[in-house]
Motif scaffolding. Structure first.
Motif, PDB file in Angstrom:
ATOM      1  N   ILE A 198       0.750  -1.248  -0.205  1.00 38.07           N
ATOM      2  CA  ILE A 198      -0.087   0.045   0.086  1.00 38.07           C
ATOM      3  C   ILE A 198       0.655   1.268   0.004  1.00 38.07           C
ATOM      4  O   ILE A 198       1.631   1.554   0.809  1.00 38.07           O
ATOM      5  CB  ILE A 198      -0.952   0.100   1.092  1.00 38.07           C
ATOM      6  N   ASP A 199       0.719   1.968  -1.110  1.00 34.68           N
ATOM      7  CA  ASP A 199       1.546   3.173  -1.043  1.00 34.68           C
ATOM      8  C   ASP A 199       0.966   4.355  -0.102  1.00 34.68           C
ATOM      9  O   ASP A 199      -0.293   4.680   0.071  1.00 34.68           O
ATOM     10  CB  ASP A 199       1.565   3.984  -2.614  1.00 34.68           C
ATOM     11  N   GLN A 200       1.944   4.911   0.457  1.00 33.21           N
ATOM     12  CA  GLN A 200       1.626   6.110   1.336  1.00 33.21           C
ATOM     13  C   GLN A 200       1.630   7.375   0.766  1.00 33.21           C
ATOM     14  O   GLN A 200       2.938   7.625  -0.024  1.00 33.21           O
ATOM     15  CB  GLN A 200       2.372   6.043   2.649  1.00 33.21           C
ATOM     16  N   ARG A 207       2.774  -2.590   4.270  1.00 27.95           N
ATOM     17  CA  ARG A 207       2.777  -3.955   3.872  1.00 27.95           C
ATOM     18  C   ARG A 207       1.650  -4.812   4.521  1.00 27.95           C
ATOM     19  O   ARG A 207       1.847  -4.530   5.772  1.00 27.95           O
ATOM     20  CB  ARG A 207       3.946  -4.721   3.692  1.00 27.95           C
ATOM     21  N   ARG A 208       0.654  -5.250   4.016  1.00 34.81           N
ATOM     22  CA  ARG A 208      -0.296  -5.984   4.601  1.00 34.81           C
ATOM     23  C   ARG A 208      -0.550  -7.609   4.281  1.00 34.81           C
ATOM     24  O   ARG A 208      -0.538  -7.706   3.066  1.00 34.81           O
ATOM     25  CB  ARG A 208      -1.654  -5.341   4.371  1.00 34.81           C
ATOM     26  N   LEU A 209      -0.716  -8.490   4.988  1.00 31.82           N
ATOM     27  CA  LEU A 209      -0.884  -9.906   4.850  1.00 31.82           C
ATOM     28  C   LEU A 209      -2.244 -10.043   5.261  1.00 31.82           C
ATOM     29  O   LEU A 209      -2.755  -9.797   6.213  1.00 31.82           O
ATOM     30  CB  LEU A 209       0.026 -10.718   5.593  1.00 31.82           C
ATOM     31  N   ARG A 210      -2.924 -11.047   4.549  1.00 22.30           N
ATOM     32  CA  ARG A 210      -4.294 -11.798   4.683  1.00 22.30           C
ATOM     33  C   ARG A 210      -4.510 -12.984   4.547  1.00 22.30           C
ATOM     34  O   ARG A 210      -4.151 -13.445   3.261  1.00 22.30           O
ATOM     35  CB  ARG A 210      -5.604 -10.711   4.135  1.00 22.30           C
ATOM     36  N   THR A 223      -6.531  -8.304   8.248  1.00 21.61           N
ATOM     37  CA  THR A 223      -5.102  -7.711   7.965  1.00 21.61           C
ATOM     38  C   THR A 223      -4.061  -7.702   8.824  1.00 21.61           C
ATOM     39  O   THR A 223      -4.511  -7.324   9.887  1.00 21.61           O
ATOM     40  CB  THR A 223      -5.251  -6.642   7.015  1.00 21.61           C
ATOM     41  N   HIS A 224      -2.957  -8.217   8.429  1.00 22.93           N
ATOM     42  CA  HIS A 224      -1.948  -7.998   9.492  1.00 22.93           C
ATOM     43  C   HIS A 224      -0.710  -7.380   8.678  1.00 22.93           C
ATOM     44  O   HIS A 224      -0.337  -7.655   7.609  1.00 22.93           O
ATOM     45  CB  HIS A 224      -1.561  -9.304   9.977  1.00 22.93           C
ATOM     46  N   TYR A 236       3.327  -9.022  11.809  1.00 20.78           N
ATOM     47  CA  TYR A 236       3.091  -8.651  13.249  1.00 20.78           C
ATOM     48  C   TYR A 236       1.369  -8.661  13.310  1.00 20.78           C
ATOM     49  O   TYR A 236       0.509  -8.078  12.926  1.00 20.78           O
ATOM     50  CB  TYR A 236       3.216  -7.076  13.201  1.00 20.78           C
ATOM     51  N   PRO A 237       1.111  -9.762  13.758  1.00 19.86           N
ATOM     52  CA  PRO A 237      -0.381 -10.171  14.067  1.00 19.86           C
ATOM     53  C   PRO A 237      -1.348  -8.959  14.636  1.00 19.86           C
ATOM     54  O   PRO A 237      -0.967  -8.531  15.590  1.00 19.86           O
ATOM     55  CB  PRO A 237      -0.391 -11.468  14.891  1.00 19.86           C
TER      56      PRO A 237
END
Length: 504
Positions: A198-200, A207-210, A223-224, A236-237
Protein backbone atom coordinates in the motif's frame (compact mmCIF):
# COMPACT_ATOMS: atom_id res chain seq x y z
CA UNK A 1 -12.99 -25.35 13.17
CA UNK A 2 -10.31 -25.42 15.79
CA UNK A 3 -6.87 -24.00 16.38
CA UNK A 4 -3.96 -26.28 15.69
CA UNK A 5 -0.91 -27.01 17.78
CA UNK A 6 2.43 -26.22 16.14
CA UNK A 7 4.11 -29.04 18.09
CA UNK A 8 1.98 -31.62 16.30
CA UNK A 9 3.58 -33.74 13.59
CA UNK A 10 0.65 -32.80 11.36
CA UNK A 11 1.90 -29.24 10.85
CA UNK A 12 4.94 -27.44 9.45
CA UNK A 13 6.37 -24.14 10.62
CA UNK A 14 6.38 -21.47 7.92
CA UNK A 15 9.73 -20.13 9.10
CA UNK A 16 8.32 -16.58 9.04
CA UNK A 17 8.19 -14.83 12.45
CA UNK A 18 4.57 -14.09 13.36
CA UNK A 19 3.01 -16.00 10.45
CA UNK A 20 2.53 -19.24 12.39
CA UNK A 21 0.59 -17.26 14.99
CA UNK A 22 -1.69 -15.87 12.28
CA UNK A 23 -2.14 -19.42 10.94
CA UNK A 24 -3.02 -20.70 14.45
CA UNK A 25 0.11 -22.83 14.59
CA UNK A 26 1.55 -23.37 11.11
CA UNK A 27 0.85 -25.11 7.80
CA UNK A 28 -1.01 -28.40 7.59
CA UNK A 29 1.36 -30.98 6.11
CA UNK A 30 0.99 -32.45 2.62
CA UNK A 31 -1.24 -29.65 1.36
CA UNK A 32 -1.07 -27.07 -1.42
CA UNK A 33 -0.95 -23.37 -0.49
CA UNK A 34 -1.27 -20.34 -2.72
CA UNK A 35 0.86 -17.25 -1.97
CA UNK A 36 -0.42 -14.41 -4.12
CA UNK A 37 0.62 -10.81 -4.50
CA UNK A 38 1.87 -8.32 -7.04
CA UNK A 39 5.60 -8.13 -7.85
CA UNK A 40 7.57 -6.65 -4.97
CA UNK A 41 5.33 -7.85 -2.14
CA UNK A 42 7.86 -10.43 -0.89
CA UNK A 43 6.57 -13.77 -2.21
CA UNK A 44 10.01 -15.06 -3.15
CA UNK A 45 11.44 -13.99 0.20
CA UNK A 46 8.64 -15.77 2.07
CA UNK A 47 9.18 -18.89 -0.04
CA UNK A 48 12.91 -18.95 0.70
CA UNK A 49 12.20 -18.59 4.42
CA UNK A 50 9.82 -21.55 4.18
CA UNK A 51 12.50 -23.67 2.52
CA UNK A 52 15.27 -22.48 4.84
CA UNK A 53 13.17 -23.64 7.78
CA UNK A 54 13.00 -27.05 6.13
CA UNK A 55 16.77 -27.16 5.64
CA UNK A 56 17.22 -26.23 9.29
CA UNK A 57 15.03 -29.20 10.26
CA UNK A 58 16.96 -31.58 7.97
CA UNK A 59 14.19 -31.91 5.37
CA UNK A 60 14.62 -32.22 1.61
CA UNK A 61 13.46 -28.99 -0.06
CA UNK A 62 13.03 -27.99 -3.71
CA UNK A 63 12.56 -24.61 -5.41
CA UNK A 64 11.20 -24.88 -8.97
CA UNK A 65 11.54 -21.58 -10.78
CA UNK A 66 9.81 -20.89 -14.09
CA UNK A 67 10.89 -17.26 -14.33
CA UNK A 68 13.79 -16.24 -12.06
CA UNK A 69 17.27 -17.61 -12.64
CA UNK A 70 19.46 -19.29 -10.06
CA UNK A 71 21.70 -16.21 -10.02
CA UNK A 72 18.72 -13.99 -9.18
CA UNK A 73 17.57 -16.31 -6.39
CA UNK A 74 21.04 -16.40 -4.90
CA UNK A 75 21.11 -12.60 -4.95
CA UNK A 76 17.86 -12.49 -2.96
CA UNK A 77 19.23 -14.99 -0.44
CA UNK A 78 22.52 -13.08 -0.14
CA UNK A 79 20.67 -9.81 0.54
CA UNK A 80 19.13 -11.44 3.61
CA UNK A 81 22.33 -13.14 4.75
CA UNK A 82 21.11 -16.65 3.91
CA UNK A 83 23.02 -19.59 2.55
CA UNK A 84 21.29 -21.74 -0.08
CA UNK A 85 23.30 -24.77 0.95
CA UNK A 86 21.04 -27.79 1.22
CA UNK A 87 18.36 -26.22 -0.98
CA UNK A 88 17.70 -27.84 -4.37
CA UNK A 89 16.98 -25.37 -7.20
CA UNK A 90 15.44 -26.42 -10.51
CA UNK A 91 15.50 -23.83 -13.29
CA UNK A 92 12.81 -24.44 -15.92
CA UNK A 93 12.99 -21.33 -18.04
CA UNK A 94 13.10 -20.84 -21.82
CA UNK A 95 16.57 -21.32 -23.29
CA UNK A 96 18.10 -18.51 -25.32
CA UNK A 97 17.93 -20.74 -28.39
CA UNK A 98 14.19 -20.06 -28.54
CA UNK A 99 15.08 -16.64 -29.95
CA UNK A 100 16.39 -18.34 -33.09
CA UNK A 101 13.67 -18.23 -35.82
CA UNK A 102 14.79 -21.65 -37.00
CA UNK A 103 13.79 -23.12 -33.65
CA UNK A 104 10.20 -21.81 -33.79
CA UNK A 105 7.42 -24.42 -33.85
CA UNK A 106 5.30 -24.63 -36.97
CA UNK A 107 3.24 -27.82 -36.79
CA UNK A 108 2.29 -27.44 -33.09
CA UNK A 109 1.40 -24.37 -31.10
CA UNK A 110 4.37 -23.39 -28.88
CA UNK A 111 2.30 -23.57 -25.68
CA UNK A 112 1.40 -27.22 -26.29
CA UNK A 113 5.03 -28.29 -26.59
CA UNK A 114 6.33 -26.01 -23.83
CA UNK A 115 3.64 -26.96 -21.28
CA UNK A 116 4.33 -30.66 -21.77
CA UNK A 117 8.08 -30.13 -21.50
CA UNK A 118 7.71 -27.92 -18.41
CA UNK A 119 5.50 -30.49 -16.69
CA UNK A 120 7.88 -33.31 -17.53
CA UNK A 121 10.86 -31.46 -16.11
CA UNK A 122 8.97 -30.53 -12.91
CA UNK A 123 7.93 -34.10 -12.25
CA UNK A 124 11.44 -35.34 -12.93
CA UNK A 125 12.88 -32.88 -10.40
CA UNK A 126 10.32 -33.91 -7.78
CA UNK A 127 11.06 -37.61 -8.33
CA UNK A 128 14.78 -36.95 -8.12
CA UNK A 129 14.78 -34.93 -4.87
CA UNK A 130 11.66 -36.29 -3.08
CA UNK A 131 11.04 -32.94 -1.33
CA UNK A 132 9.13 -32.51 1.92
CA UNK A 133 8.77 -28.81 1.06
CA UNK A 134 8.30 -27.48 -2.45
CA UNK A 135 7.99 -24.00 -3.95
CA UNK A 136 6.71 -23.39 -7.49
CA UNK A 137 7.48 -19.92 -8.83
CA UNK A 138 5.32 -18.84 -10.51
CA UNK A 139 1.84 -19.91 -11.56
CA UNK A 140 1.59 -17.08 -14.08
CA UNK A 141 3.89 -18.99 -16.40
CA UNK A 142 1.75 -22.12 -16.18
CA UNK A 143 -1.42 -20.13 -16.75
CA UNK A 144 -0.01 -18.53 -19.89
CA UNK A 145 1.15 -21.90 -21.22
CA UNK A 146 -2.21 -23.53 -20.49
CA UNK A 147 -3.98 -20.77 -22.46
CA UNK A 148 -7.50 -21.56 -21.22
CA UNK A 149 -9.00 -21.83 -17.69
CA UNK A 150 -10.08 -25.48 -18.03
CA UNK A 151 -6.63 -26.70 -19.03
CA UNK A 152 -4.99 -24.54 -16.36
CA UNK A 153 -7.29 -25.83 -13.59
CA UNK A 154 -6.75 -29.45 -14.60
CA UNK A 155 -2.99 -28.92 -14.64
CA UNK A 156 -3.02 -27.48 -11.10
CA UNK A 157 -5.37 -30.20 -9.83
CA UNK A 158 -3.13 -32.89 -11.25
CA UNK A 159 -0.07 -31.33 -9.58
CA UNK A 160 -1.97 -31.11 -6.30
CA UNK A 161 -2.87 -34.80 -6.31
CA UNK A 162 0.62 -35.78 -7.41
CA UNK A 163 2.28 -33.86 -4.57
CA UNK A 164 -0.18 -35.06 -1.91
CA UNK A 165 0.63 -38.65 -2.83
CA UNK A 166 4.31 -37.95 -2.20
CA UNK A 167 3.83 -36.35 1.25
CA UNK A 168 4.93 -32.95 0.00
CA UNK A 169 3.83 -29.52 1.33
CA UNK A 170 3.86 -27.02 -1.52
CA UNK A 171 3.74 -23.25 -1.88
CA UNK A 172 2.60 -22.03 -5.31
CA UNK A 173 3.47 -18.39 -5.97
CA UNK A 174 1.23 -16.21 -8.11
CA UNK A 175 2.34 -12.70 -9.09
CA UNK A 176 -1.01 -11.88 -10.77
CA UNK A 177 0.66 -10.90 -14.01
CA UNK A 178 -1.14 -13.46 -16.20
CA UNK A 179 -3.68 -12.27 -18.75
CA UNK A 180 -6.62 -13.72 -16.84
CA UNK A 181 -7.37 -12.78 -13.25
CA UNK A 182 -9.54 -15.81 -12.46
CA UNK A 183 -9.64 -17.54 -9.08
CA UNK A 184 -8.99 -21.09 -10.29
CA UNK A 185 -6.16 -21.89 -7.88
CA UNK A 186 -7.90 -20.29 -4.89
CA UNK A 187 -10.62 -22.92 -5.09
CA UNK A 188 -8.08 -25.73 -5.46
CA UNK A 189 -5.61 -24.68 -2.76
CA UNK A 190 -5.94 -25.77 0.85
CA UNK A 191 -4.92 -22.29 2.02
CA UNK A 192 -4.54 -18.88 0.40
CA UNK A 193 -2.32 -16.05 1.70
CA UNK A 194 -2.44 -12.64 0.03
CA UNK A 195 0.37 -10.06 0.26
CA UNK A 196 -0.41 -6.41 -0.48
CA UNK A 197 1.71 -3.30 -0.88
CA UNK A 198 0.00 0.00 0.00
CA UNK A 199 1.49 3.31 -1.11
CA UNK A 200 1.55 6.11 1.46
CA UNK A 201 1.43 9.83 0.85
CA UNK A 202 4.56 10.16 2.97
CA UNK A 203 7.05 7.73 4.47
CA UNK A 204 7.61 4.10 3.62
CA UNK A 205 4.96 1.91 2.09
CA UNK A 206 2.67 -0.26 4.22
CA UNK A 207 2.66 -4.01 3.73
CA UNK A 208 -0.39 -6.06 4.68
CA UNK A 209 -0.92 -9.84 4.82
CA UNK A 210 -4.29 -11.58 4.87
CA UNK A 211 -5.21 -15.25 5.08
CA UNK A 212 -8.05 -15.50 2.59
CA UNK A 213 -8.70 -19.18 3.16
CA UNK A 214 -7.45 -22.01 5.36
CA UNK A 215 -9.62 -25.11 5.38
CA UNK A 216 -10.56 -26.51 8.79
CA UNK A 217 -8.46 -24.05 10.81
CA UNK A 218 -9.63 -21.11 12.95
CA UNK A 219 -6.90 -18.80 11.71
CA UNK A 220 -6.41 -15.20 12.83
CA UNK A 221 -8.53 -13.30 10.31
CA UNK A 222 -8.28 -9.77 9.00
CA UNK A 223 -5.23 -7.89 7.76
CA UNK A 224 -1.86 -8.04 9.51
CA UNK A 225 1.09 -5.72 8.98
CA UNK A 226 4.36 -7.22 7.84
CA UNK A 227 7.81 -5.89 7.09
CA UNK A 228 10.67 -6.93 4.85
CA UNK A 229 14.14 -6.26 6.21
CA UNK A 230 17.47 -8.06 6.19
CA UNK A 231 16.60 -11.48 7.51
CA UNK A 232 13.29 -11.77 5.64
CA UNK A 233 9.63 -11.15 6.37
CA UNK A 234 8.33 -10.44 9.85
CA UNK A 235 4.57 -10.54 10.37
CA UNK A 236 2.91 -8.53 13.13
CA UNK A 237 -0.39 -10.22 14.01
CA UNK A 238 -3.28 -7.84 14.53
CA UNK A 239 -3.84 -7.27 18.23
CA UNK A 240 -7.16 -8.65 19.50
CA UNK A 241 -7.57 -8.10 23.23
CA UNK A 242 -10.30 -10.75 23.52
CA UNK A 243 -7.69 -13.44 22.81
CA UNK A 244 -5.79 -12.65 26.02
CA UNK A 245 -8.52 -12.08 28.60
CA UNK A 246 -7.41 -12.71 32.16
CA UNK A 247 -8.25 -11.48 35.65
CA UNK A 248 -5.59 -9.53 37.51
CA UNK A 249 -5.42 -7.93 40.94
CA UNK A 250 -5.11 -4.17 41.12
CA UNK A 251 -2.87 -2.12 43.36
CA UNK A 252 -2.11 1.57 43.27
CA UNK A 253 1.23 2.79 42.01
CA UNK A 254 2.52 5.95 43.64
CA UNK A 255 3.84 8.87 41.64
CA UNK A 256 6.46 9.56 44.29
CA UNK A 257 4.83 12.95 45.03
CA UNK A 258 2.51 12.92 48.03
CA UNK A 259 0.36 15.86 46.92
CA UNK A 260 -0.11 14.34 43.46
CA UNK A 261 -1.09 10.98 44.94
CA UNK A 262 -3.63 12.78 47.15
CA UNK A 263 -5.11 14.48 44.10
CA UNK A 264 -5.33 11.09 42.36
CA UNK A 265 -6.93 9.35 45.32
CA UNK A 266 -3.80 7.40 46.19
CA UNK A 267 -2.08 6.90 42.80
CA UNK A 268 -2.76 5.11 39.53
CA UNK A 269 -4.32 1.64 39.60
CA UNK A 270 -2.82 -1.28 37.72
CA UNK A 271 -4.81 -2.22 34.66
CA UNK A 272 -6.01 1.35 34.15
CA UNK A 273 -5.18 3.83 31.37
CA UNK A 274 -4.58 7.51 32.04
CA UNK A 275 -4.78 10.33 29.52
CA UNK A 276 -2.66 13.36 30.46
CA UNK A 277 -4.03 16.20 28.36
CA UNK A 278 -3.05 19.81 27.96
CA UNK A 279 -1.48 22.45 25.69
CA UNK A 280 2.18 22.23 24.66
CA UNK A 281 4.68 22.96 27.44
CA UNK A 282 2.39 22.35 30.41
CA UNK A 283 4.48 19.42 31.65
CA UNK A 284 2.63 16.37 30.32
CA UNK A 285 5.75 14.45 29.35
CA UNK A 286 7.48 15.44 32.58
CA UNK A 287 4.50 14.18 34.58
CA UNK A 288 4.61 10.83 32.79
CA UNK A 289 8.38 10.63 33.41
CA UNK A 290 7.72 11.19 37.12
CA UNK A 291 5.58 8.05 37.30
CA UNK A 292 8.26 6.09 35.44
CA UNK A 293 11.02 7.38 37.70
CA UNK A 294 9.06 6.45 40.83
CA UNK A 295 8.30 2.96 39.48
CA UNK A 296 11.87 2.17 38.41
CA UNK A 297 13.11 3.44 41.78
CA UNK A 298 10.93 0.73 43.32
CA UNK A 299 12.47 -1.84 40.95
CA UNK A 300 9.44 -2.09 38.63
CA UNK A 301 10.14 -2.35 34.86
CA UNK A 302 8.71 0.33 32.57
CA UNK A 303 8.67 1.15 28.85
CA UNK A 304 8.35 4.48 27.06
CA UNK A 305 7.42 4.95 23.40
CA UNK A 306 8.39 8.41 22.20
CA UNK A 307 6.75 9.79 19.07
CA UNK A 308 7.43 13.49 19.60
CA UNK A 309 10.63 13.89 21.61
CA UNK A 310 14.06 12.51 20.89
CA UNK A 311 15.20 9.88 23.37
CA UNK A 312 18.30 11.77 24.47
CA UNK A 313 16.29 14.97 24.94
CA UNK A 314 13.85 13.14 27.20
CA UNK A 315 16.70 11.72 29.28
CA UNK A 316 18.45 15.09 29.58
CA UNK A 317 15.24 16.92 30.50
CA UNK A 318 14.35 14.35 33.14
CA UNK A 319 17.85 14.46 34.64
CA UNK A 320 17.75 18.27 34.85
CA UNK A 321 14.50 18.00 36.84
CA UNK A 322 15.90 15.51 39.34
CA UNK A 323 14.52 12.39 37.63
CA UNK A 324 17.62 10.61 36.36
CA UNK A 325 16.38 7.68 34.24
CA UNK A 326 19.81 6.65 32.93
CA UNK A 327 20.49 4.16 35.79
CA UNK A 328 17.15 2.44 35.10
CA UNK A 329 18.06 2.16 31.42
CA UNK A 330 21.47 0.73 32.25
CA UNK A 331 19.93 -1.78 34.66
CA UNK A 332 17.35 -2.91 32.11
CA UNK A 333 14.41 -1.67 34.18
CA UNK A 334 13.49 0.90 31.52
CA UNK A 335 13.28 0.77 27.74
CA UNK A 336 12.80 4.05 25.87
CA UNK A 337 12.10 3.57 22.18
CA UNK A 338 11.97 6.50 19.78
CA UNK A 339 9.25 5.92 17.18
CA UNK A 340 9.20 7.29 13.64
CA UNK A 341 5.50 7.33 12.67
CA UNK A 342 6.36 7.49 8.97
CA UNK A 343 8.31 4.23 9.15
CA UNK A 344 6.45 2.15 11.75
CA UNK A 345 3.17 0.40 10.97
CA UNK A 346 0.40 0.17 13.61
CA UNK A 347 0.84 -3.60 13.83
CA UNK A 348 4.57 -3.28 14.36
CA UNK A 349 4.01 -0.73 17.13
CA UNK A 350 1.42 -2.95 18.84
CA UNK A 351 3.84 -5.88 18.81
CA UNK A 352 6.56 -3.67 20.30
CA UNK A 353 4.19 -2.80 23.16
CA UNK A 354 3.26 -6.48 23.60
CA UNK A 355 6.96 -7.37 23.74
CA UNK A 356 7.47 -4.78 26.49
CA UNK A 357 4.60 -6.31 28.49
CA UNK A 358 6.11 -9.78 27.96
CA UNK A 359 9.36 -8.47 29.44
CA UNK A 360 7.41 -7.47 32.56
CA UNK A 361 6.75 -3.72 32.09
CA UNK A 362 4.33 -2.38 34.73
CA UNK A 363 4.02 1.12 33.26
CA UNK A 364 3.75 1.88 29.54
CA UNK A 365 4.02 5.50 28.35
CA UNK A 366 2.85 6.51 24.87
CA UNK A 367 4.03 10.04 24.15
CA UNK A 368 2.01 11.19 22.40
CA UNK A 369 -1.46 10.38 21.12
CA UNK A 370 -0.86 12.80 18.24
CA UNK A 371 2.19 10.81 17.15
CA UNK A 372 0.23 7.58 17.41
CA UNK A 373 -2.42 9.15 15.18
CA UNK A 374 0.22 9.77 12.52
CA UNK A 375 1.28 6.10 12.70
CA UNK A 376 -2.22 4.94 11.72
CA UNK A 377 -2.71 5.17 7.95
CA UNK A 378 -6.48 5.56 8.19
CA UNK A 379 -7.64 7.94 10.90
CA UNK A 380 -11.09 6.33 11.00
CA UNK A 381 -9.67 3.30 12.77
CA UNK A 382 -7.54 5.11 15.35
CA UNK A 383 -10.08 4.65 18.13
CA UNK A 384 -10.35 0.92 17.33
CA UNK A 385 -6.57 0.46 17.36
CA UNK A 386 -6.31 2.41 20.60
CA UNK A 387 -9.19 0.57 22.26
CA UNK A 388 -7.69 -2.84 21.51
CA UNK A 389 -4.26 -1.76 22.76
CA UNK A 390 -5.57 -0.25 26.00
CA UNK A 391 -7.83 -3.24 26.64
CA UNK A 392 -4.90 -5.62 26.15
CA UNK A 393 -2.71 -3.62 28.54
CA UNK A 394 -5.51 -3.40 31.08
CA UNK A 395 -6.03 -7.16 31.01
CA UNK A 396 -2.35 -7.62 31.83
CA UNK A 397 -2.45 -5.25 34.79
CA UNK A 398 -0.31 -2.57 33.13
CA UNK A 399 -0.58 1.12 34.01
CA UNK A 400 -0.84 2.92 30.68
CA UNK A 401 -0.12 6.64 30.40
CA UNK A 402 -1.02 8.44 27.17
CA UNK A 403 0.03 12.00 26.50
CA UNK A 404 -2.50 14.05 24.55
CA UNK A 405 -1.43 17.41 23.13
CA UNK A 406 -4.14 20.03 22.72
CA UNK A 407 -4.03 22.74 20.10
CA UNK A 408 -4.03 26.27 21.46
CA UNK A 409 -2.63 27.57 24.73
CA UNK A 410 -5.22 29.73 26.52
CA UNK A 411 -8.88 30.32 25.85
CA UNK A 412 -11.94 28.38 24.71
CA UNK A 413 -10.51 27.28 21.37
CA UNK A 414 -8.25 24.53 22.72
CA UNK A 415 -8.95 21.19 21.03
CA UNK A 416 -7.44 17.80 20.25
CA UNK A 417 -7.23 16.03 16.90
CA UNK A 418 -9.23 13.16 18.39
CA UNK A 419 -11.21 12.79 21.60
CA UNK A 420 -9.83 9.77 23.43
CA UNK A 421 -10.98 10.87 26.88
CA UNK A 422 -13.91 8.46 26.88
CA UNK A 423 -11.61 5.50 26.11
CA UNK A 424 -9.15 6.25 28.92
CA UNK A 425 -10.05 5.21 32.46
CA UNK A 426 -8.53 8.34 33.96
CA UNK A 427 -8.12 11.86 32.61
CA UNK A 428 -5.62 14.31 34.10
CA UNK A 429 -5.88 17.86 32.77
CA UNK A 430 -3.06 20.41 32.74
CA UNK A 431 -3.87 24.04 31.98
CA UNK A 432 -2.23 27.44 31.64
CA UNK A 433 -3.88 30.40 33.31
CA UNK A 434 -2.98 34.07 33.66
CA UNK A 435 -2.80 35.71 37.09
CA UNK A 436 -1.06 38.87 38.28
CA UNK A 437 0.88 39.29 35.04
CA UNK A 438 2.20 35.69 35.01
CA UNK A 439 1.37 32.60 33.00
CA UNK A 440 0.90 29.82 35.51
CA UNK A 441 -0.14 26.18 35.41
CA UNK A 442 -2.89 24.16 37.05
CA UNK A 443 -3.65 20.46 37.37
CA UNK A 444 -6.92 18.65 37.94
CA UNK A 445 -8.33 15.14 37.66
CA UNK A 446 -11.43 15.12 35.48
CA UNK A 447 -12.15 11.41 35.57
CA UNK A 448 -10.98 8.38 37.53
CA UNK A 449 -12.59 4.96 37.43
CA UNK A 450 -10.34 3.06 39.81
CA UNK A 451 -10.96 5.08 42.97
CA UNK A 452 -12.23 8.34 44.37
CA UNK A 453 -10.22 11.46 43.69
CA UNK A 454 -10.11 15.16 44.49
CA UNK A 455 -12.33 17.41 42.40
CA UNK A 456 -10.10 20.37 43.08
CA UNK A 457 -7.87 22.40 40.79
CA UNK A 458 -4.36 22.74 42.17
CA UNK A 459 -1.34 24.84 41.33
CA UNK A 460 1.20 22.92 39.23
CA UNK A 461 4.78 23.96 38.58
CA UNK A 462 8.05 22.51 37.36
CA UNK A 463 11.46 23.68 38.48
CA UNK A 464 14.96 22.42 39.12
CA UNK A 465 13.64 20.39 42.01
CA UNK A 466 11.14 18.63 39.82
CA UNK A 467 7.34 18.72 39.92
CA UNK A 468 5.51 20.61 42.63
CA UNK A 469 1.78 20.17 43.14
CA UNK A 470 0.65 23.15 45.18
CA UNK A 471 -2.47 24.03 47.15
CA UNK A 472 -6.00 24.29 45.86
CA UNK A 473 -6.59 27.43 43.80
CA UNK A 474 -9.50 28.77 45.83
CA UNK A 475 -11.19 32.01 44.97
CA UNK A 476 -10.51 31.61 41.25
CA UNK A 477 -13.26 31.26 38.68
CA UNK A 478 -12.64 30.24 35.06
CA UNK A 479 -9.18 28.70 35.46
CA UNK A 480 -9.91 26.11 32.78
CA UNK A 481 -10.70 28.87 30.31
CA UNK A 482 -7.21 30.26 30.92
CA UNK A 483 -8.40 33.70 31.95
CA UNK A 484 -9.77 33.39 35.51
CA UNK A 485 -11.40 36.02 37.63
CA UNK A 486 -10.82 36.30 41.35
CA UNK A 487 -11.05 38.60 44.34
CA UNK A 488 -7.67 39.31 45.97
CA UNK A 489 -9.39 39.63 49.33
CA UNK A 490 -10.50 36.01 49.10
CA UNK A 491 -7.05 34.66 48.40
CA UNK A 492 -4.32 33.54 50.71
CA UNK A 493 -0.74 33.95 49.54
CA UNK A 494 -0.43 30.18 49.40
CA UNK A 495 -3.13 30.02 46.79
CA UNK A 496 -0.84 31.81 44.35
CA UNK A 497 1.98 29.42 45.13
CA UNK A 498 4.11 31.80 47.19
CA UNK A 499 4.22 29.47 50.17
CA UNK A 500 4.78 26.18 48.39
CA UNK A 501 8.36 26.89 47.41
CA UNK A 502 7.55 26.58 43.73
CA UNK A 503 9.33 28.83 41.26
CA UNK A 504 7.18 31.75 40.13
Amino acid sequence: MQAQQSSSDSFLSSGVPGLDEVLAGGLTRDRLYLIEGEPGTGKTTLALQFLNEGVRRGESVLYITLAETLVELRAVALSHGWSMEGMHIEEIIPHESTLDPAQQYTLFHPSEVELADTTRRMLAAIERHQPVRLVLDSLSELQLLAENPLRYRRQVLALKQYLAGRRCTALFLDDRTALSGDLQVRSVAHGVITLNLIDQGYGSERRRLRVVKYRGIAFHGGTHDYRIARGGLSVYPRLVAAHTRQSVGRRQLSSGIEALDTLLGGGLEEGMSTLISGPPGTGKSTLSSQFVHAATSRGEPCAMFLFEEARHNMLNRSQDLGMDLAPALAAGLLTAQQIDPAELSPGQFSQAVVAAVTRGARIIVIDSLNGYLNAVPDERFLVTYLHELLTYLGQHGVVTIIVGVQQGVIGPNMSTSIDASYIADNVVMLRYFEAEGEVRQAISVFKKRGSGHERTIRRFSIGTGGIVVGPVLRGFHGILSGVPTYSPADLDAADLGAADGAPR
